[in-house]
Each structure stands twice: as structure tokens, then as C-alpha cells.
Design a protein around this motif. Structure first.
Motif, PDB file in Angstrom:
ATOM      1  N   GLU A   1     -34.596 -15.387 -15.542  1.00  0.00           N
ATOM      2  CA  GLU A   1     -34.907 -14.905 -14.203  1.00  0.00           C
ATOM      3  C   GLU A   1     -36.079 -13.939 -14.285  1.00  0.00           C
ATOM      4  O   GLU A   1     -36.119 -13.069 -15.161  1.00  0.00           O
ATOM      5  CB  GLU A   1     -33.702 -14.202 -13.582  1.00  0.00           C
ATOM      6  N   VAL A   2     -37.025 -14.077 -13.353  1.00  0.00           N
ATOM      7  CA  VAL A   2     -38.191 -13.205 -13.353  1.00  0.00           C
ATOM      8  C   VAL A   2     -38.397 -12.635 -11.954  1.00  0.00           C
ATOM      9  O   VAL A   2     -37.987 -13.232 -10.948  1.00  0.00           O
ATOM     10  CB  VAL A   2     -39.474 -13.936 -13.804  1.00  0.00           C
ATOM     11  N   THR A   3     -39.028 -11.475 -11.898  1.00  0.00           N
ATOM     12  CA  THR A   3     -39.395 -10.872 -10.632  1.00  0.00           C
ATOM     13  C   THR A   3     -40.355 -11.782  -9.881  1.00  0.00           C
ATOM     14  O   THR A   3     -41.282 -12.329 -10.460  1.00  0.00           O
ATOM     15  CB  THR A   3     -40.074  -9.505 -10.869  1.00  0.00           C
ATOM     16  N   THR A   4     -40.122 -11.935  -8.594  1.00  0.00           N
ATOM     17  CA  THR A   4     -40.962 -12.796  -7.761  1.00  0.00           C
ATOM     18  C   THR A   4     -41.372 -12.019  -6.525  1.00  0.00           C
ATOM     19  O   THR A   4     -40.531 -11.629  -5.714  1.00  0.00           O
ATOM     20  CB  THR A   4     -40.205 -14.081  -7.362  1.00  0.00           C
ATOM     21  N   LEU A   5     -42.672 -11.762  -6.389  1.00  0.00           N
ATOM     22  CA  LEU A   5     -43.203 -10.914  -5.323  1.00  0.00           C
ATOM     23  C   LEU A   5     -43.840 -11.754  -4.226  1.00  0.00           C
ATOM     24  O   LEU A   5     -44.485 -12.769  -4.497  1.00  0.00           O
ATOM     25  CB  LEU A   5     -44.231  -9.944  -5.898  1.00  0.00           C
ATOM     26  N   LEU A   6     -43.695 -11.316  -2.992  1.00  0.00           N
ATOM     27  CA  LEU A   6     -44.285 -12.015  -1.858  1.00  0.00           C
ATOM     28  C   LEU A   6     -45.728 -11.581  -1.651  1.00  0.00           C
ATOM     29  O   LEU A   6     -46.054 -10.387  -1.764  1.00  0.00           O
ATOM     30  CB  LEU A   6     -43.488 -11.733  -0.587  1.00  0.00           C
TER      31      LEU A   6
ATOM     32  N   VAL B   1     -33.185 -19.816   0.820  1.00  0.00           N
ATOM     33  CA  VAL B   1     -33.016 -21.117   0.188  1.00  0.00           C
ATOM     34  C   VAL B   1     -34.399 -21.715   0.009  1.00  0.00           C
ATOM     35  O   VAL B   1     -35.232 -21.666   0.933  1.00  0.00           O
ATOM     36  CB  VAL B   1     -32.144 -22.055   1.044  1.00  0.00           C
ATOM     37  N   ALA B   2     -34.675 -22.259  -1.173  1.00  0.00           N
ATOM     38  CA  ALA B   2     -35.973 -22.883  -1.438  1.00  0.00           C
ATOM     39  C   ALA B   2     -35.775 -24.368  -1.676  1.00  0.00           C
ATOM     40  O   ALA B   2     -34.838 -24.780  -2.362  1.00  0.00           O
ATOM     41  CB  ALA B   2     -36.642 -22.243  -2.654  1.00  0.00           C
ATOM     42  N   ALA B   3     -36.648 -25.183  -1.099  1.00  0.00           N
ATOM     43  CA  ALA B   3     -36.576 -26.642  -1.301  1.00  0.00           C
ATOM     44  C   ALA B   3     -37.961 -27.231  -1.062  1.00  0.00           C
ATOM     45  O   ALA B   3     -38.695 -26.766  -0.185  1.00  0.00           O
ATOM     46  CB  ALA B   3     -35.553 -27.275  -0.358  1.00  0.00           C
ATOM     47  N   PRO B   4     -38.399 -28.235  -1.808  1.00  0.00           N
ATOM     48  CA  PRO B   4     -37.640 -28.828  -2.912  1.00  0.00           C
ATOM     49  C   PRO B   4     -37.749 -27.996  -4.187  1.00  0.00           C
ATOM     50  O   PRO B   4     -38.722 -27.296  -4.394  1.00  0.00           O
ATOM     51  CB  PRO B   4     -38.332 -30.174  -3.088  1.00  0.00           C
ATOM     52  N   LEU B   5     -36.741 -28.100  -5.016  1.00  0.00           N
ATOM     53  CA  LEU B   5     -36.703 -27.530  -6.354  1.00  0.00           C
ATOM     54  C   LEU B   5     -36.069 -28.574  -7.284  1.00  0.00           C
ATOM     55  O   LEU B   5     -35.211 -29.344  -6.835  1.00  0.00           O
ATOM     56  CB  LEU B   5     -35.879 -26.239  -6.387  1.00  0.00           C
ATOM     57  N   PRO B   6     -36.464 -28.605  -8.566  1.00  0.00           N
ATOM     58  CA  PRO B   6     -37.449 -27.724  -9.206  1.00  0.00           C
ATOM     59  C   PRO B   6     -38.885 -28.104  -8.850  1.00  0.00           C
ATOM     60  O   PRO B   6     -39.152 -29.215  -8.397  1.00  0.00           O
ATOM     61  CB  PRO B   6     -37.176 -27.950 -10.695  1.00  0.00           C
ATOM     62  N   VAL B   7     -39.776 -27.144  -9.062  1.00  0.00           N
ATOM     63  CA  VAL B   7     -41.217 -27.392  -8.926  1.00  0.00           C
ATOM     64  C   VAL B   7     -41.897 -26.970 -10.217  1.00  0.00           C
ATOM     65  O   VAL B   7     -41.596 -25.915 -10.772  1.00  0.00           O
ATOM     66  CB  VAL B   7     -41.825 -26.647  -7.722  1.00  0.00           C
ATOM     67  N   ARG B   8     -42.781 -27.768 -10.727  1.00  0.00           N
ATOM     68  CA  ARG B   8     -43.418 -27.528 -12.017  1.00  0.00           C
ATOM     69  C   ARG B   8     -44.752 -26.803 -11.832  1.00  0.00           C
ATOM     70  O   ARG B   8     -45.450 -26.988 -10.822  1.00  0.00           O
ATOM     71  CB  ARG B   8     -43.644 -28.839 -12.770  1.00  0.00           C
TER      72      ARG B   8
ATOM     73  N   THR C   1     -37.892 -22.170 -16.238  1.00  0.00           N
ATOM     74  CA  THR C   1     -37.675 -22.845 -17.514  1.00  0.00           C
ATOM     75  C   THR C   1     -38.889 -22.607 -18.387  1.00  0.00           C
ATOM     76  O   THR C   1     -40.023 -22.879 -17.973  1.00  0.00           O
ATOM     77  CB  THR C   1     -37.470 -24.347 -17.307  1.00  0.00           C
ATOM     78  N   LEU C   2     -38.682 -22.076 -19.565  1.00  0.00           N
ATOM     79  CA  LEU C   2     -39.779 -21.731 -20.464  1.00  0.00           C
ATOM     80  C   LEU C   2     -40.095 -22.894 -21.400  1.00  0.00           C
ATOM     81  O   LEU C   2     -39.288 -23.803 -21.586  1.00  0.00           O
ATOM     82  CB  LEU C   2     -39.425 -20.495 -21.270  1.00  0.00           C
ATOM     83  N   ALA C   3     -41.279 -22.844 -21.980  1.00  0.00           N
ATOM     84  CA  ALA C   3     -41.662 -23.875 -22.947  1.00  0.00           C
ATOM     85  C   ALA C   3     -40.737 -23.859 -24.153  1.00  0.00           C
ATOM     86  O   ALA C   3     -40.490 -24.885 -24.784  1.00  0.00           O
ATOM     87  CB  ALA C   3     -43.115 -23.661 -23.375  1.00  0.00           C
ATOM     88  N   SER C   4     -40.199 -22.696 -24.483  1.00  0.00           N
ATOM     89  CA  SER C   4     -39.222 -22.589 -25.565  1.00  0.00           C
ATOM     90  C   SER C   4     -38.206 -21.528 -25.180  1.00  0.00           C
ATOM     91  O   SER C   4     -38.542 -20.536 -24.550  1.00  0.00           O
ATOM     92  CB  SER C   4     -39.910 -22.214 -26.883  1.00  0.00           C
ATOM     93  N   GLY C   5     -36.975 -21.751 -25.510  1.00  0.00           N
ATOM     94  CA  GLY C   5     -35.938 -20.788 -25.186  1.00  0.00           C
ATOM     95  C   GLY C   5     -35.212 -21.141 -23.899  1.00  0.00           C
ATOM     96  O   GLY C   5     -35.558 -22.095 -23.204  1.00  0.00           O
TER      97      GLY C   5
ATOM     98  N   ILE D   1     -39.945 -23.843 -11.926  1.00  0.00           N
ATOM     99  CA  ILE D   1     -38.983 -22.974 -11.240  1.00  0.00           C
ATOM    100  C   ILE D   1     -37.818 -23.843 -10.796  1.00  0.00           C
ATOM    101  O   ILE D   1     -37.999 -24.831 -10.076  1.00  0.00           O
ATOM    102  CB  ILE D   1     -39.627 -22.269 -10.033  1.00  0.00           C
ATOM    103  N   GLY D   2     -36.609 -23.474 -11.232  1.00  0.00           N
ATOM    104  CA  GLY D   2     -35.444 -24.286 -10.925  1.00  0.00           C
ATOM    105  C   GLY D   2     -34.557 -23.704  -9.849  1.00  0.00           C
ATOM    106  O   GLY D   2     -33.728 -24.413  -9.272  1.00  0.00           O
ATOM    107  N   ALA D   3     -34.692 -22.386  -9.555  1.00  0.00           N
ATOM    108  CA  ALA D   3     -33.852 -21.747  -8.547  1.00  0.00           C
ATOM    109  C   ALA D   3     -34.559 -20.495  -8.039  1.00  0.00           C
ATOM    110  O   ALA D   3     -35.361 -19.887  -8.759  1.00  0.00           O
ATOM    111  CB  ALA D   3     -32.483 -21.394  -9.116  1.00  0.00           C
ATOM    112  N   VAL D   4     -34.266 -20.128  -6.805  1.00  0.00           N
ATOM    113  CA  VAL D   4     -34.811 -18.913  -6.189  1.00  0.00           C
ATOM    114  C   VAL D   4     -33.671 -18.231  -5.437  1.00  0.00           C
ATOM    115  O   VAL D   4     -32.882 -18.888  -4.763  1.00  0.00           O
ATOM    116  CB  VAL D   4     -35.958 -19.239  -5.207  1.00  0.00           C
ATOM    117  N   ARG D   5     -33.567 -16.916  -5.581  1.00  0.00           N
ATOM    118  CA  ARG D   5     -32.572 -16.170  -4.812  1.00  0.00           C
ATOM    119  C   ARG D   5     -33.197 -14.918  -4.230  1.00  0.00           C
ATOM    120  O   ARG D   5     -34.225 -14.429  -4.719  1.00  0.00           O
ATOM    121  CB  ARG D   5     -31.365 -15.815  -5.678  1.00  0.00           C
ATOM    122  N   SER D   6     -32.590 -14.398  -3.181  1.00  0.00           N
ATOM    123  CA  SER D   6     -33.096 -13.207  -2.514  1.00  0.00           C
ATOM    124  C   SER D   6     -32.616 -11.948  -3.219  1.00  0.00           C
ATOM    125  O   SER D   6     -31.461 -11.845  -3.622  1.00  0.00           O
ATOM    126  CB  SER D   6     -32.629 -13.170  -1.060  1.00  0.00           C
TER     127      SER D   6
END
Length: 274
Positions: free
Chosen positions: A252-257, A201-208, A244-248, A188-193
Motif C-alpha cells: 500500500e502506498v500514499t496516493t495524493l489527489l 470505489v475505483a473501476a476498472p481495476l487493475p490498471v497497469r 504490485t511491484l516488479a519484485s516482492g 494498481i490492484g485496489a484503492v481505498r479512501s
């Protein structure tokens, strides 16, 4: 005459005792189940989704739950692996419902307020009972609407609370990990509301991701528009993550709490924008 009077008196005493015994058995076998939603997990591209419900038994007798479903006819639902669970008197248990349907006409706007259970007790046969169902955080509605919106998604992400949230002068701070559902992103390289009136704001990023789960990172929430924040329902508290995908290219994907994080954000929003 005396014998008749004595007979009438004894008959009355016997009748009273018998009725009192019936009343006692009725009280001991009374049903008083109540339920509340503990967590609801959207389907993430699947037709069915799961709702965890806590069933409490404040009554005097143990109750065996043989089947359960949400009240009304908007959703199809049934117990998942919990048939025959016993709810002891004065105790509570968790059951999981598999839920589907409800997406017609743009998705649900309300959810059932009852849990319809087929139950047995020690002295009675099988009967049906409608228990009041509380869902203060609106989790059923949020999960149902998100499932209806995401039926074409093949990947999505959710959070897992990784520590107690705290409120500082800069906002609400939440330690979380991200959990992968579906296709395999690498990081995950970025997170937005996507929550009206709140920024994150999310930190640290990226996280694998490792085995579908990231290390702990921190979300910091702050109000950006309290008028919008006050108007937004709990089911609109959500995020988008860039993965970041393994290919391509990144996507952005839906992220649920998760339920714990959702409650913390809802409480913070109410306090910060009071």
C-alpha cells in the motif's frame, strides 16, 4: 507689489504642477501584487517540495519579480527557474517555489499568508513587497504535512485529472489516471479512501503502469459519515493504493489527489453533507 503677486502666483502654479506630476508618477509606479496557490506537490520522500503560485498585478505598471519566498520563518523557500519574470500590468503569471523545512514539532499547523517578493518597476530600484497569498483549498498545508509524514517513503502515487468530474445519485464520479513517483510498481490492484467520512470505489481495476502512468480509471466518492466528513480538513482528503511491484509482495502506498480532483472532492463533501 503686482510683480510680487504675479511671482507668488506663478510659484504656486509651478509647485502645484510639480506635485501633481509627482503624484501621477507615484500612482503609475504603485505596487498592488496579489497571489494565490494554484497547486502544491508533496515531496514524496524528498526534503523539498513544490508550490505553484499565481502572481497577479492589478496595478498600473509592469513589475519584474527577481526573487520570492513564503512569508514568515517556518519554511525555507525560493523561486525555481523564474527569476526576473515580468508580471504585466493587469495580467498574471505562474511561478514555482521550492519549499523545505517546517517539519519540526510535528509539522506545520498553519502556513504563511503572504508572498514576500523582491521586485523592480520602470521608475524605481529594487524593493521588497509582501503580497497577500490566498490558499482556499489548504494546498500548502496539505503538501507540507504530507511531505513531513512521507520523508521515509521511496515510492508514492498521485492522480491526474482525466476529464470533468460529475455528481450522480451514486456520488461524485472522477475520471483520473495514476502517476508514479519513485520505485516502479507494475499495476494498481485496489484503492481505498483515507478521507474521514468518505468512501471511494475505483473501476476498472487493475490498471497497469506504462512509462509511469496508468490508463484512465474512474473514482466514485460517496459519504459514509457526514459528521466525520464535516470535521475533516482538506489536507485529509487522500487515498491509499495497493500496488504490485516488479519484485516482492503487493504494497500500500500514499496516493495524493491533484489540485483539480481535490477541489472537486472538497466541494462534493460540503454539498453532500450540508
Amino acid at each position: 507689489m503686482v510683480a510680487l503677486a504675479i511671482g507668488v502666483l506663478l510659484g504656486a502654479v509651478f509647485t502645484h504642477g510639480y506635485e501633481a506630476r509627482l503624484d501621477e508618477l507615484e500612482r503609475r509606479d504603485a505596487l498592488a501584487l496579489v497571489a494565490r496557490v494554484a497547486e502544491a506537490t508533496p515531496g514524496g520522500g524528498r526534503v523539498t517540495w513544490a508550490a505553484t503560485v499565481v502572481v497577479a498585478n492589478p496595478g498600473p505598471s509592469d513589475v519584474r519579480v527577481r526573487a520570492a519566498r513564503l512569508g514568515g520563518d517556518r519554511f525555507r523557500s525560493r523561486l525555481r527557474g523564474s527569476r526576473g519574470v515580468v508580471v504585466p500590468a493587469g495580467a498574471e503569471v505562474r511561478v514555482v517555489l521550492e519549499v523545505s523545512g517546517g517539519c519540526a514539532a510535528g509539522g506545520p499547523r498553519t502556513v504563511p499568508g503572504t508572498l514576500v517578493a523582491t521586485v523592480t518597476t520602470a521608475r524605481r530600484g529594487v524593493r521588497r513587497y509582501s503580497a497577500p497569498l490566498a490558499d482556499d483549498a489548504g494546498q500548502l498545508l496539505a503538501a507540507a504535512r504530507r511531505t513531513c509524514a512521507d520523508t521515509d517513503f521511496d515510492r508514492w502515487v498521485s492522480t491526474v485529472a482525466a476529464g470533468a468530474p460529475s455528481v450522480t445519485r451514486r456520488g461524485l464520479v472522477q475520471p483520473v489516471r495514476f502517476l508514479l513517483h519513485g520505485s516502479s510498481p507494475q499495476e494498481i490492484g485496489a484503492v481505498r479512501s483515507e478521507t474521514p467520512g468518505l468512501v471511494v470505489v475505483a473501476a476498472p481495476l487493475p490498471v497497469r503502469f506504462t512509462d509511469g502512468l496508468t490508463p484512465v480509471t474512474t473514482l466514485r466518492w460517496a459519504p459514509s459519515d457526514c459528521l466525520e466528513a464535516r470535521r475533516a480538513p482538506d489536507d485529509e482528503v487522500r487515498l491509499r493504493a495497493t500496488v504490485t511491484l516488479a519484485s516482492g509482495p503487493p504494497a500500500e502506498v500514499t496516493t495524493l489527489l491533484d489540485a483539480e480532483s481535490l477541489r472537486a472532492v472538497s466541494t462534493f463533501r460540503a454539498q453532500a453533507c450540508a
